[in-house]
Design a protein around this motif. Structure first.
Motif: not given
Length: 74
Positions: A21-26, A28-36, A42-48
């Motif tokens: 569940i935790g990995v799915g949320i992480i 999902g939120k990263t994909i949402e952030s990259v879409a925005r 690159g930075r968001l992927t590293g944080l993910m």
């Protein structure tokens, strides 16, 4: 009666479910952030990946607690 032997599989299952569940949320939120903001991909992927590593580490700790021997106080 060995209670730990009966509770260990339950602990393993809960640790796996919680981690998934935790990995799915992480992710999902990263994909949402990259879409925005695609320029931060690159930075968001590293944080993910860092968040996924911490989430999995907590799952391994939860699984390891099932192996701690239980001794009743004397």
């Amino acid at each position: 009666m060995n209670i730990v032997g009966y509770l260990a599989p339950i602990a393993f299952g809960l640790a796996s479910i919680g981690s998934a569940i935790g990995v799915g949320i992480i992710v999902g939120k990263t994909i949402e952030s990259v879409a925005r903001q695609p320029e931060l991909q690159g930075r968001l992927t590293g944080l993910m990946f860092l968040g996924i590593a911490f989430t999995e580490a907590l799952a391994f700790i939860a699984i390891a607690t099932g192996f701690i021997p239980f001794t009743a106080p004397a």
